[in-house]
Each structure stands twice: as structure tokens, then as C-alpha cells.
Design an enzyme around this catalytic site. Structure first.
Site, PDB file in Angstrom:
ATOM      1  N   LYS A 189      -1.201  -2.401  -0.382  1.00 45.01           N
ATOM      2  CA  LYS A 189      -0.682  -1.929   0.905  1.00 45.01           C
ATOM      3  C   LYS A 189      -0.152  -0.508   0.734  1.00 45.01           C
ATOM      4  CE  LYS A 189      -0.415  -2.885   5.189  1.00 45.01           C
ATOM      5  NZ  LYS A 189      -1.629  -3.175   5.937  1.00 45.01           N
ATOM      6  N   SER A 384      -5.649  -4.354   9.116  1.00 45.27           N
ATOM      7  CA  SER A 384      -4.282  -4.841   9.193  1.00 45.27           C
ATOM      8  C   SER A 384      -4.053  -5.502  10.554  1.00 45.27           C
ATOM      9  CB  SER A 384      -3.300  -3.694   8.938  1.00 45.27           C
ATOM     10  OG  SER A 384      -2.130  -4.183   8.334  1.00 45.27           O
TER      11      SER A 384
END
Length: 584
Positions: A189, A384
Site C-alpha cells: 500500500k 482500491s
């Protein structure tokens, strides 16, 4: 009493004057619009420039003042571009296409979709030619579809492979005392990585390298076919910059010849069967669309609803530039209540954003899917939060060059305690209860970090569950390909995050199959109509904010401004890509 009569008369007179001025504006706008109407002459060449911002969906405003006074941004819809090329195939007045792009203001997946449509156009037997003073990589990729490509004798082709740059802020945080406190789940991430380190992590370098190679390979396959060169040859040209000037570009068969623009125009005339002293008729893509060619005519009563979710995901109403829950939920409800709508295609072009908004949209999609089949089509990016709202569809289509995945979450909170200490600011808090509080003027406490981390973990686990249920996978299997990692469309197909590689048109066709209909037309959602307050707010500037900032700051500095602006809008736990993902 006389004063009151005079006051009312003045107010009434002012209102009449404003009404007359308003009607005058409408009249002028209608005259301008009427005078700008164009037609398609016989023996015309459709000219494709693509110097407008390409959005998946960019309907014209119903406000007559926006175009007249320059309020609207320069934009064009991908759906209109695709439809216009489709119409040009059978338009007896269009003899061929000329590609004249100096820069494409759209993503790689959008560029590939246009290129694929141009490939279909060639099946009509009409010609496609391309010319530019110079080519950047994306414009060359599109132009390589042409039968022949020409370049200015002093031009160059920027053919060097794909690269991406990420800015890191850890040093400046340390120097200024202004930092971002970060809580995340997902070793890939990378959206928050610039706040944590001074250089790229091995995990981030691994994922960026993987999807860049996947995207580049897709482009190479297309260019190899069009230019009749092997992929190894093309990579060798990129490695050695063997198209860095016009002579090398011709020598290595990257382009077909060196011409000045007037000489290129003569080639177009010859292709039309004209002599070089005759007048060349061209019509721009925008003008062609304005004649009604941006739509495909259909008389069917059955509809496939295409709902466009484009932009970052933020909590709120939503508009043409960002995804809010209100706009998408209302579009889903409106489509599902229509007797004519038989299936829904959700077109996602989003790097993600608010986890809460993503969950609200996911829930509405679950309810809608009980009434109608839902197919997802992914654009440049559906990652995402963008993947969150896509994962529960009946089927997911991605372009090969789509960027998707990034199943992970994070929270960022600004902190200036170090700066406050440097300049002599001390903050004291008084609270009625013991619950963990936070102040930007004080270091984050262990208690507050623990509570925030718990929230991030809860959202991440919910994200995994949503994907597992939607994709028919085990949670642990989703976790193994999640961790915030980004994938190309090709890679996502291999690991089960998408079902099929294809265009928006392919997704619409599949939705029709699920609905068991063969005769249908596409109906686009949502409606971006402005209310009265929004209309008056737009009059605060004659030019759009984007135009003004670009003119004052320049394109490169505007990107930095836009990044900072996006950071300032983040609230709550986020499921989104890095702020800057500039592939070039």
C-alpha cells in the site's frame, strides 16, 4: 407610503431589467450555438487531435452560459470518441482519418480503447494516416495504428519504454516539523510510503516494475503488429533511443517518412483522389461529434444502463470529477426502477478514496443486483476503493492496460507537534472523558494509534470479505493477492480479480446476454444537472479554476497543487492508490 411605493417600483424595475438581460444572454447564446453548427462535406477527412481532457463520460452542460462564457473545462467523452469512429466507418462523406496528436490528455487504457476502435475502422477499407511535428510515447502508440506515419524533418519520436516517478517527503517532514501520521494495512500500500521513507521500498519497486512491464508489453504487441516489427526490435530501439530524431525514426521504420505539414496535406489530397492544388476538406473530431455522430442511433425500447463512476471517491454528493455516494446511488435506483432498463454496466475509472463511501455504494450495488444483472467495465484505473465498488458484479471486464487491485487501506493524520515545539507553541487539552483524543499539536499517543489501527484493520478485513464473496474466493486467497498490491488488467485476469479482458462495448454486449436481449440501446447515467446554487456559484469566475491555475502555475506545478489539494480532502480511512501515479 410614497417611499415604500418608490422602493417597490425600484425593486420591480430591477427585476425586469435583470430578466431582460437574462433573455438577451439566452438569445446571444442561441445565436452563437446556431452559428457554430457544422455539417460534414463530401470527401472529408476526419481529423483526430485529442487535445481535450478525455473523460469516460463528458456530457455537454445544459447551461447555455457555460460554453458562451468559458466556464466549462475543455473535455471530450471517450464514449463519444468511440461512437464517432464507429459512425465514420459507414459515413459516405468520410473518406479517411488523419491522426494529428501532439499529446493525449487521457490514460493508457483510454488510448488503447481508441486505438482498438481505429483498428476496426480500417476494416471499412478507408485510410488512416498520421502526422506530427514530434511524438511522445502515448501519441506514437496511438498513431502507430495508421497505414502510414509521417514526422516533421526536425521532429523526434520519444520512444523509450514506460517509467513512473514517485516523490518522497520524509526529509522535508523532518526539516519542517510537519508530518503525516500513517496507519496502513498492506505491505504494497504505497499511497502513504512517501511519508514514511526517503526512498522506494523493495515491495513498491516490485509492484511498479511488474505492472509497467505488463502495460509496456501490451503496447509492444499492438505496435509490433502495426509496424511489422518484432518485439525484440522495438525494445532495442527503446533501449538505444533509436528514434530520437527524424532520420533515425525513418531508418528504423518507426515512421514512414519526413514531411512538412503542407506536404502531408498533399498526401491526404492524393489519397482522396484530388490534385494537390484542390482544397482539402477536414472536420475535427469535436465538430463531427457536434453533428450528432457522437451517438449511435437505435430505436429499441430495451435499454442497457451504463453508469459512469469516475474520479476519486469522496463522501458527499459527487459530480463529474469525483465519485460521491449520492450521485451513484441515485443513478442505480433510477436505472433499476425503469421498466426499459434490463441490465446495468458500471464503468469504473477511479483510484479509490473514502472507504465509507465505497461501502455505501457496494451496498446499493448488492441491492440492485437482486433486480438486474450488473457488469463492471474498468477504465484507466479501478483500484482500491475503485475495486471495492466493482468486486460484487456478475462479471468484471478490464482493459489489458487497466490498473486495478490495490486491495488495502490506510489512514493519514497530519501532525505539527515538532514544528509547534520549534516555534514555541504549546497546546493544552481539557477533556471530560478518558477516550483517546488527538491533537495535531501533540505527538500521537499509543492509545489513539491503537484505536485507529483497529479501525484500519476492520476496514481491511471487510474489504477482503467483500472481494471474497464477490469473486467466489476464500478470504485467505484474496489476502495473498491483496496487501495493497497493484496489478495490470492482464495480471488481474490471471489472479482472478477480473473475469475477462475487453472494452466497455464488450461489457455492454455481455450485459445484454445476461438480460437475454438482442435489440437494445445504451442509456448513460448519471445526470450531472446543477441546481440553482451551483449555477450561481459558477459565475464567480469567467474561466474555470483548472484553466486559471494551469495558466498561472504551468502543467507540472499544477499537478503538484492538485496532489496537495486531494490530500486536504481526505477524511476517514482511505482505500486508494498513490496520489501521484504518472506513467510516461
Amino acid at each position: 407610503m410614497k417611499f415604500l411605493r418608490n422602493l417597490l417600483a425600484s425593486i420591480f424595475g430591477t427585476l425586469i431589467a435583470l430578466g431582460i438581460i437574462f433573455m438577451l444572454f439566452v438569445f446571444i447564446a442561441s445565436i452563437v450555438t446556431e452559428s457554430e453548427k457544422v455539417g460534414v462535406r463530401k470527401y472529408s477527412v476526419l481529423e483526430i487531435r485529442l487535445d481535450s481532457n478525455i473523460k469516460d463520460f463528458a456530457p455537454k452542460s445544459d447551461d447555455p452560459f457555460e460554453n458562451l462564457l468559458g466556464f466549462s473545462d475543455n473535455k471530450i467523452g471517450l464514449n463519444e470518441i468511440i461512437n464517432a469512429i464507429e459512425n465514420a466507418k459507414t459515413d459516405p462523406n468520410i473518406e479517411g482519418i488523419s491522426i494529428n496528436v501532439l499529446g493525449i490528455r487521457g490514460g493508457i487504457a483510454q488510448t488503447q480503447a481508441i486505438r482498438n476502435k481505429l483498428e476496426e475502422f480500417k476494416e471499412s477499407g478507408k485510410f488512416i494516416k498520421a502526422y506530427a511535428d514530434f511524438y511522445d510515447q502515448k501519441s506514437y502508440y496511438l498513431s502507430s495504428v495508421a497505414d502510414s506515419i509521417f514526422i516533421n524533418p526536425f521532429g523526434r519520436v520519444d520512444f523509450k519504454g514506460l517509467s513512473s516517478e514517485v516523490l518522497y517527503y520524509k526529509d522535508i517532514e523532518d526539516k519542517t516539523g510537519v508530518k503525516m501520521e500513517v496507519i496502513r494495512h498492506g505491505k504494497y500500500k504505497s499511497a502513504v510510503e512517501p511519508y514514511l521513507y526517503n526512498e522506494m521500498s523493495d515491495n513498491n519497486r516490485e509492484q511498479i516494475t511488474a505492472f509497467l512491464k505488463s502495460l509496456w508489453n501490451e503496447m509492444l504487441v499492438d505496435m509490433s503488429k502495426s509496424r511489422n516489427k518484432s518485439i525484440d526490435e522495438l525494445n532495442n530501439i527503446a533501449d538505444n533511443l533509436s528514434a530520437r530524431n527524424a532520420n533515425l525514426a525513418v531508418e528504423n521504420n518507426i515512421v514512414d517518412g519526413k514531411l512538412y505539414k503542407d506536404e502531408y496535406d498533399n498526401k491526404l489530397k492524393i489519397a482522396l483522389g484530388f490534385s494537390t492544388d484542390e482544397l482539402l476538406h477536414t472536420i475535427t473530431l469535436e465538430d463531427y461529434i457536434s453533428t450528432g455522430k457522437g451517438r449511435l442511433k437505435a430505436s429499441a425500447s430495451n435499454n442497457i444502463a451504463v453508469i459512469y463512476a469516475q474520479g476519486a471517491i469522496l463522501y458527499g454528493k459527487g459530480d463529474e470529477n469525483y465519485i460521491g455516494q449520492d450521485l451513484i446511488i441515485n443513478a442505480l435506483r433510477k436505472a433499476s426502477k425503469s421498466n426499459n432498463v434490463k441490465a446495468i454496466v458500471l464503468r469504473v475509472n477511479s483510484p479509490g478514496g473514502s472507504a465509507l463511501t465505497s461501502e455505501l455504494i457496494w451496498r446499493e450495488l448488492e441491492l440492485t443486483r437482486k433486480k438486474l444483472p450488473i457488469v463492471v467495465s474498468m477504465g484507466n484505473v479501478a483500484a482500491s476503493g475503485g475495486y471495492y465498488i466493482a468486486c460484487n458484479a456478475n462479471r468484471i471486464f478490464a482493459e489489458p492496460t487497466t490498473i486495478t487491485g490495490s486491495i488495502g487501506v490506510f489512514g493519514t493524520i497530519p501532525n505539527i507537534s515538532k514544528l509547534a515545539g520549534k516555534i514555541g507553541v504549546n497546546a493544552e487539552q481539557v477533556s471530560t472523558n478518558k477516550g483517546a483524543n488527538y491533537s495535531v499539536f501533540e505527538p500521537m499517543t499509543d492509545e489513539f494509534r491503537a484505536v485507529t489501527t483497529e479501525g484500519v484493520e476492520q476496514v481491511y478485513n471487510t474489504f477482503l470479505e467483500r472481494v471474497a464473496k464477490g469473486r467466489g474466493m476464500l478470504v485467505e486467497n484474496v489476502d495473498s493477492i491483496a496487501q495493497g498490491r497493484v496489478w495490470s488488467g492482464v495480471e488481474a485476469l490471471k489472479n482472478g480479480l477480473v473475469d475477462e479482458l475487453g472494452s466497455l462495448g464488450d461489457a455492454v454486449s455481455y450485459a445484454a446476454e445476461l438480460a437475454d436481449i438482442t435489440d437494445y440501446k445504451v442509456r448513460n447515467y448519471p445526470s450531472y444537472k446543477k441546481d440553482l446554487e451551483d449555477r450561481f456559484n459558477s459565475f464567480s469566475l469567467v474561466k474555470s479554476k483548472e484553466k486559471i491555475f494551469k495558466e498561472e502555475l504551468g502543467e507540472a506545478n499544477y499537478k503538484i497543487y492538485k496532489t496537495i489539494s486531494e490530500i486536504s480532502k481526505l477524511e476517514g480511512i482511505q482505500a486508494r492508490l498513490p496520489f501521484i501515479m504518472d506513467i510516461k
